[in-house]
Design an enzyme around this catalytic site. Structure first.
Site, short mmCIF file in Angstrom:
data_model
loop_
_atom_site.label_atom_id
_atom_site.label_comp_id
_atom_site.label_asym_id
_atom_site.label_seq_id
_atom_site.Cartn_x
_atom_site.Cartn_y
_atom_site.Cartn_z
CG ASP A 289 -2.05 0.99 1.12
OD1 ASP A 289 -2.39 1.39 0.00
OD2 ASP A 289 -2.60 1.37 2.18
CG ASN B 195 -8.09 -2.01 -4.80
OD1 ASN B 195 -7.22 -2.86 -4.58
ND2 ASN B 195 -8.27 -0.99 -3.99
C1 IPE Z 1 -5.55 -2.54 0.14
O1 IPE Z 1 -5.21 -1.23 -0.06
C2 IPE Z 1 -5.61 -3.28 -1.16
C3 IPE Z 1 -4.33 -3.58 -1.79
C4 IPE Z 1 -3.16 -3.27 -1.33
C5 IPE Z 1 -4.44 -4.28 -3.04
P1 IPE Z 1 -6.30 -0.08 -0.28
O2 IPE Z 1 -5.53 1.14 -0.53
O3 IPE Z 1 -7.27 -0.50 -1.30
O4 IPE Z 1 -7.03 -0.05 1.13
P2 IPE Z 1 -7.76 1.13 1.88
O5 IPE Z 1 -8.76 1.71 0.93
O6 IPE Z 1 -6.72 2.13 2.25
O7 IPE Z 1 -8.36 0.49 3.08
C1 IPE Z 2 -1.62 0.15 -3.26
O1 IPE Z 2 -1.39 1.52 -3.33
C2 IPE Z 2 -1.91 -0.46 -4.61
C3 IPE Z 2 -3.28 -0.94 -4.79
C4 IPE Z 2 -4.25 -0.85 -3.92
C5 IPE Z 2 -3.58 -1.55 -6.04
P1 IPE Z 2 -2.59 2.55 -3.36
O2 IPE Z 2 -2.97 2.78 -4.78
O3 IPE Z 2 -3.69 2.12 -2.48
O4 IPE Z 2 -1.87 3.85 -2.79
P2 IPE Z 2 -2.47 4.87 -1.75
O5 IPE Z 2 -2.89 4.06 -0.56
O6 IPE Z 2 -3.60 5.56 -2.41
O7 IPE Z 2 -1.33 5.77 -1.42
MG MG Z 3 -4.08 2.41 -0.53
#
Ligand code: IPE
Ligand code: IPE
Ligand code: MG
Length: 247
Positions: free
Chosen positions: A27, A75
């Site tokens: 993340d 997502n």
């Molecule tokens: C969790 O991260 C999902 C993945 C890393 C694939 P998100 O960025 O989607 O989670 P939230 O929205 O911060 O809980």
């Molecule tokens: C994790 O990074 C990747 C996926 C969830 C696919 P994010 O895209 O959630 O990055 P932040 O949390 O918005 O910084």
């Molecule tokens: Mg994220």
């Protein structure tokens, strides 16, 4: 941290107490990019480089199972362009890495309903699973369209089906064989869960499997997650007293 310090850190790892299964919620890609005035996709691109590195580090440490959360059932709420970018990166990852993964005797598996992925990434994922199915050094288990709740509901439906077909008796269902109905069937529960990016939540990740997993959180964004952070997490894990409810 320089190379020498990283090697020093690595030498502190007890090779007799390596977690068998490490799970990572990758993340912080978006925030990493935002800090640099770059599009979110640039963060995902940089994040993919860390995937390549960490897979290799895990395999060298003799970790048996590495689960990576790549795309959640939630997502899909993201803008179409970002989802397309992520799917493209998945295809790129498989096309550029599959030979090396195979050579390193790594088996690719997935958790989540991959039938819902667009055709090209789905086919590439299926090809990767098929090509690596006899490998046995490490399992790289990728969460794609994965959600812990979705997985549990799916398991319940499959159990009901098996009860109906007479394959299992209702009274024989228990917490052990329930696991066989999860995507992670055959994979032991994670010993260590790593979540970078500063969020202190599970975001629907491996809800059933994580009952006694040790957690390691860090403020660092995934694109900044280097081997030394992985070593730190393992060293911390090795200091934990895992009681599993006992004394
Ligand atoms: C969790 O991260 C999902 C993945 C890393 C694939 P998100 O960025 O989607 O989670 P939230 O929205 O911060 O809980
Ligand atoms: C994790 O990074 C990747 C996926 C969830 C696919 P994010 O895209 O959630 O990055 P932040 O949390 O918005 O910084
Ligand atoms: Mg994220």
């Amino acid at each position: 941290m320089n190379k020498k310090e990283s090697i020093e850190l690595k030498s502190k790892i007890d090779i007799n107490n390596i977690p068998s299964h490490v799970a990572i919620i990758m993340d912080g890609n978006g925030r990493w990019a935002k800090e640099r005035f770059l599009p979110r996709t640039a963060g995902h691109q940089e994040g993919m480089k860390r995937v390549i590195e960490i897979v290799e580090v895990a395999e060298k440490l003799n970790i048996k199972y590495l689960s990576l959360y790549a795309f959640s059932t939630e997502n899909w709420k993201r803008p179409k362009e970002e989802i397309e970018g992520l799917m493209k990166l998945l295809v790129q990852y498989i096309r550029s890495e599959l030979n090396k993964i195979c050579k390193n005797n790594i088996r690719i598996q997935t958790m989540g309903d991959i039938s819902k992925l667009p055709e090209t990434p789905r086919k590439e994922v299926e090809r990767a699973i098929e090509k690596t199915k006899n490998n046995n050094k490490m399992v790289l288990n990728i969460g794609l369209n994965y959600g812990g709740r979705d997985e549990i509901v799916r398991a319940v439906k499959n159990i009901l089906e098996d009860v109906k077909m007479g394959k299992i008796n209702e009274k024989d269902i228990n917490t052990k064989n329930f696991s066989n109905y999860l995507y992670t069937n055959g994979i032991p529960d994670p010993d260590l869960l790593i979540r970078p990016s500063g969020e202190l939540r599970l975001s629907n990740f491996m809800l059933y499997q994580i009952a006694y997993t040790e957690f390691w959180f860090s403020d660092i964004y995934w694109p900044d997650f280097k081997e030394e952070h992985f070593y730190k997490a393992i060293i911390d894990y090795q200091k934990r007293d895992r009681r599993f409810g006992g004394i």
